[in-house]
Write an enzyme that holds these catalytic residues in place. Structure first.
Site, PDB file in Angstrom:
ATOM      1  N   TYR A 166      33.896 102.198  45.926  1.00  6.39           N
ATOM      2  CA  TYR A 166      35.070 101.726  46.825  1.00  6.39           C
ATOM      3  C   TYR A 166      35.036 101.774  48.088  1.00  6.39           C
ATOM      4  CZ  TYR A 166      40.192 102.600  48.040  1.00  6.39           C
ATOM      5  OH  TYR A 166      41.559 102.356  48.430  1.00  6.39           O
ATOM      6  N   LYS A 170      35.694  98.542  50.734  1.00  8.04           N
ATOM      7  CA  LYS A 170      36.609  98.719  51.734  1.00  8.04           C
ATOM      8  C   LYS A 170      36.138  98.420  53.046  1.00  8.04           C
ATOM      9  CE  LYS A 170      40.406  99.323  49.246  1.00  8.04           C
ATOM     10  NZ  LYS A 170      41.141  97.976  49.063  1.00  8.04           N
TER      11      LYS A 170
END
Length: 300
Positions: A166, A170
């Site tokens: 993640y 990001k």
């Protein structure tokens, strides 16, 4: 001050069946935008699919007097991303605003993370934002207007245990956003990113339960809506937002250390404090500016 309106604008919001995306779609529609509500309809890990969540948001928008159409396609495939944008063009004649919000979670500590868990998260967050923006890009260029808002995260900006997949996606979106800002400048395409902190089904296991009311999605959407408005002239920026607070995130460089002689390992050791110096900090607008201190050293 006059109300900010989006009459005549067409917005695509991905991952809009729940949480942040749903709120973004509702807000834009309430202010006059025609909205494509995209959601694959799976769970937060990306499993499953259902047209229900997107359609429910569309029905709510229409009940409130707005215009919207549902789209259940997958942002992580070229065909799905193209279909999302084509839905906007076929239904409303164009696309003006792209809100890349779709995402999934497959959290694991790094030692336990599989290739599939890493790739799956990258595919939706980073690849999906690329694919949907790419499908919209020619339309935005040709009409000389576009607003793109990508969804980064504090986990990407600062790292977070158990979220290597993640966080990678990001932070990748930060570079992606800044590059779109450069390439879109002469076409009046503005691209920015948010790093939200909000209580959603994606974060309910990560945030304290007693913060649920204070970290509502309604505290994030106003920033997204402003960045998507034609009056916003900023581009290539990242803002953290949540709980009524908004702040700009900077990528900055310290003064550093340099010498004309070829550096040795010992030179690095002996000048480590200067290398890590953080005053003054400089925020560069582009790669050319960032290379300035190096060019000065090489030519002085």
């Amino acid at each position: 001050m006059s109300e900010l309106r989006y009459d005549g604008r067409v917005a695509v919001v991905t991952g809009a069946g729940h949480g942040l995306g749903r709120q973004h779609a509702l807000e834009l529609a309430s202010r006059g935008a025609k909205v494509v509500v995209n959601d694959l309809g799976g769970d937060r890990s990306g499993s499953g699919a259902s047209a229900g969540p997107a359609q429910e948001v569309v029905e709510e928008i229409k009940k409130n007097g707005g215009e919207a159409v549902a789209n259940p396609d997958n942002v992580a495939t070229p065909e799905g991303a193209q279909a999302i944008i084509q839905t906007a063009v076929d239904t409303f004649g164009k696309v003006d605003i792209v809100i890349n919000n779709a995402g999934i979670l497959r959290d694991k500590s790094f030692k336990n993370m599989s290739v599939e868990e890493f790739d799956g998260v990258i595919a939706v967050h980073l690849r999906g934002s690329f694919l949907v923006s790419s499908a919209a890009w020619s339309h935005l260029r040709e009409q000389g207007f576009g607003r793109i808002v990508n969804t980064s995260s504090p986990a990407g900006l600062f790292g977070n245990f158990g979220q290597a997949n993640y966080a990678t996606a990001k932070m990748g979106l930060v570079g992606f956003t800044k590059t779109l800002a450069h390439e879109g400048a002469k076409y009046n395409i503005k691209a920015n990113a948010i790093a939200p902190v909000a209580w959603t089904r994606m974060t309910e296991d990560l945030l304290p339960a007693d913060f649920a009311d204070k970290l509502g999605v309604d505290q994030v959407t106003p920033l997204v809506a402003f960045l998507a408005h034609e009056s916003n002239e900023d581009s290539g920026q990242v803002y953290t937002v949540g709980g009524g607070r908004i702040a700009k995130i900077f990528v900055a460089e310290g003064p550093g250390y340099g010498q004309k002689e070829t550096l040795s390992v010992e030179d690095v050791r002996d000048n480590w404090a200067a290398i890590n110096g953080d005053s003054p900090l400089t925020v560069f607008k582009n790669v050319g500016e960032q290379m300035g201190p190096l060019i000065t050293q090489l030519t002085s």
